[in-house]
Scaffold this active site. Structure first.
Site, PDB file in Angstrom:
ATOM      1  N   HIS A  64       0.858  -1.192   0.000  1.00 17.71           N
ATOM      2  CA  HIS A  64       0.000   0.000   0.000  1.00 17.71           C
ATOM      3  C   HIS A  64       0.892   1.240   0.000  1.00 17.71           C
ATOM      4  CE1 HIS A  64      -3.834   2.082   1.778  1.00 17.71           C
ATOM      5  NE2 HIS A  64      -3.124   2.913   1.024  1.00 17.71           N
ATOM      6  N   HIS A  93       1.259   4.786  -2.671  1.00 18.97           N
ATOM      7  CA  HIS A  93       0.840   5.502  -3.882  1.00 18.97           C
ATOM      8  C   HIS A  93       2.082   6.133  -4.482  1.00 18.97           C
ATOM      9  CE1 HIS A  93      -3.495   5.337  -2.693  1.00 18.97           C
ATOM     10  NE2 HIS A  93      -2.946   5.229  -1.494  1.00 18.97           N
ATOM     11  N   HIS A 137      -9.485   0.721  -1.203  1.00 19.49           N
ATOM     12  CA  HIS A 137      -9.459   1.448   0.065  1.00 19.49           C
ATOM     13  C   HIS A 137     -10.879   1.380   0.647  1.00 19.49           C
ATOM     14  CE1 HIS A 137      -5.726   3.044  -1.443  1.00 19.49           C
ATOM     15  NE2 HIS A 137      -5.579   3.930  -0.476  1.00 19.49           N
ATOM     16  N   GLU A 196     -11.158   3.525   5.869  1.00 17.47           N
ATOM     17  CA  GLU A 196     -10.117   4.471   6.321  1.00 17.47           C
ATOM     18  C   GLU A 196     -10.856   5.584   7.063  1.00 17.47           C
ATOM     19  OE1 GLU A 196      -8.111   6.618   3.172  1.00 17.47           O
ATOM     20  OE2 GLU A 196      -6.459   7.259   4.473  1.00 17.47           O
ATOM     21  N   ASP A 242       1.742   4.099   2.552  1.00 15.13           N
ATOM     22  CA  ASP A 242       0.690   4.931   1.968  1.00 15.13           C
ATOM     23  C   ASP A 242       1.254   6.078   1.111  1.00 15.13           C
ATOM     24  OD1 ASP A 242      -1.930   5.429   1.354  1.00 15.13           O
ATOM     25  OD2 ASP A 242      -2.525   6.207   3.308  1.00 15.13           O
ATOM     26  N   ASP A 243       1.543   7.211   1.717  1.00 11.86           N
ATOM     27  CA  ASP A 243       2.093   8.371   0.992  1.00 11.86           C
ATOM     28  C   ASP A 243       3.305   8.875   1.783  1.00 11.86           C
ATOM     29  OD1 ASP A 243      -0.149   8.878  -1.110  1.00 11.86           O
ATOM     30  OD2 ASP A 243      -1.205   8.623   0.791  1.00 11.86           O
TER      31      ASP A 243
HETATM   32  N1  HPA Z   1      -6.474   7.535   0.956  1.00 19.28           N
HETATM   33  C1  HPA Z   1      -7.270   7.639  -0.121  1.00 19.28           C
HETATM   34  N2  HPA Z   1      -6.814   8.017  -1.297  1.00 19.28           N
HETATM   35  C2  HPA Z   1      -5.518   8.287  -1.428  1.00 19.28           C
HETATM   36  C3  HPA Z   1      -4.663   8.194  -0.363  1.00 19.28           C
HETATM   37  C4  HPA Z   1      -5.161   7.798   0.892  1.00 19.28           C
HETATM   38  O1  HPA Z   1      -4.449   7.714   1.908  1.00 19.28           O
HETATM   39  N3  HPA Z   1      -3.436   8.528  -0.829  1.00 19.28           N
HETATM   40  C5  HPA Z   1      -3.564   8.802  -2.134  1.00 19.28           C
HETATM   41  N4  HPA Z   1      -4.831   8.668  -2.509  1.00 19.28           N
HETATM   42 ZN    ZN Z   2      -3.772   4.739   0.339  1.00  8.89          ZN
END
Ligand code: HPA
Ligand code: ZN
Length: 333
Positions: A15, A17, A195, A198, A276-277
């Protein structure tokens, strides 16, 4: 007290991006190279924008910076920078999300995105000791018809693209809107993840499983609010790709000490740790593992379980999973 630093275990990252690995320095360099000026005067000013109230406030900056990516070389440079950092953090295999609509929507052709990322991924094993492939995410806050139209366009890139996912603003955009896009993806033999849970409710996790037929749930932390859902995820050992630093940065969780990962592991769920990011949330994969393990007091056996889970939850062929699991065993006997 700072927790002791442990070396990274071999791990699969499931996971991340690719656009979320765009470090502010590279964003500025590409903005200069492509003459696509940013709103922020300098790096210090940009860095001050990295304080998020929720998912939407983060997405705003994420899409803004994405606009500096213009040429195949930009995408290669972005992927290359991620691979170097990931390898240093124990990542041996990465299934990386990309948001094609964030690029095609501003006039950058799909070919530019895939050629650029593909050039870096093709030699990742040789140069960095990790394998990498792509999962194409549909933007859930855009018309599902766009997602449906994207699926057949992935055919020329099947060496690179192994699956589809669903990301962007979750609340108000439930998985079932993408039933047809996921059915088309299944017909193409693509893996399916999404996703869910969250910021969105457990109902979104149920519909990702039952309507989209996902094989893994990304985040899924709100599943813990629904005991029947926890039982389902446990009984079927559905993998969950958990992203601790992201959850704190986007205020889904107040702090790492309150992170649900401990409860997820105790409930017998197949949880993995991911970044994630990482350019936005303060750390790459091992930074996430180290921080959450310290905050929750995860012992060596639990850390080993997280590394094992990551390969079990991957879409690698069985023989590759076994090879990686043996490497985890050798690193954490
Ligand atoms: N959540 C949802 N969409 C996303 C995320 C995230 O953490 N990062 C990039 N797109
Ligand atoms: Zn994500």
């Amino acid at each position: 007290m700072t927790p002791p630093q442990s070396p990274p275990l071999p791990t699969a990252e499931l996971h991340v991006h690719i656009e979320g690995t765009l470090e502010p320095e590279l964003a500025f360099a590409l903005a200069g190279r492509n003459r696509t000026p940013l709103r922020h005067a300098d790096l210090d000013e940009l860095r001050r924008a990295y304080a998020f109230a929720d998912l939407q406030s983060f997405l705003h900056l994420y899409y803004e910076l994405t606009a500096v990516l213009q040429t195949p070389q930009d995408f290669t440079d972005l992927a290359e920078a991620y691979l170097v950092r990931a390898a240093a953090q124990g990542v041996r295999h990465a299934e990386v999300f990309v948001d094609p609509q964030a690029h095609t929507g501003r006039g950058v052709p799909l070919e530019v995105v895939f050629e650029g990322l593909g050039a870096a991924f093709a030699t990742a094993e040789q140069r960095h000791g990790l394998s990498a492939s792509l999962i194409v995410c549909f933007l859930r806050d855009r018309d599902p018809a766009e997602a449906e139209a994207l699926v057949p366009r992935l055919r020329p890139y099947r060496d690179l693209v192994i699956g589809v996912g669903l990301d962007s603003a979750e609340v108000g955009h439930p998985p079932e809107l993408f039933e047809r896009a996921y059915a088309l993806a299944a017909d193409e033999g693509l893996h399916r993840v999404a996703h869910a849970g969250e910021e969105g409710p457990p109902a979104y996790v149920w519909s990702a499983l039952d309507i989209l037929g996902v094989e893994r749930v990304d985040h899924g932390i709100r599943s813990l609010e629904d005991p029947a859902l926890v039982a389902r995820l446990r009984d079927q050992q559905v993998p969950l790709t958990v992203c601790p630093l992201s959850n704190v940065a986007l205020r889904c969780v107040p702090d790492l000490a309150a992170h649900p990962l401990r409860r997820m592991l105790d409930a017998g769920l197949l949880a993995t740790v991911n970044s994630d990011d990482p350019a936005y949330f303060g750390g790459y994969l091992h930074d996430n593992t180290e921080s959450v393990a310290g905050a929750l007091g995860l012992h060596a056996g639990e850390r080993r379980r997280l590394a094992e889970n990551s390969f079990r939850a991957s879409f690698l062929p069985a023989a590759d999973k076994e090879r990686h699991l043996a490497a985890v065993a050798a690193a954490a006997p």
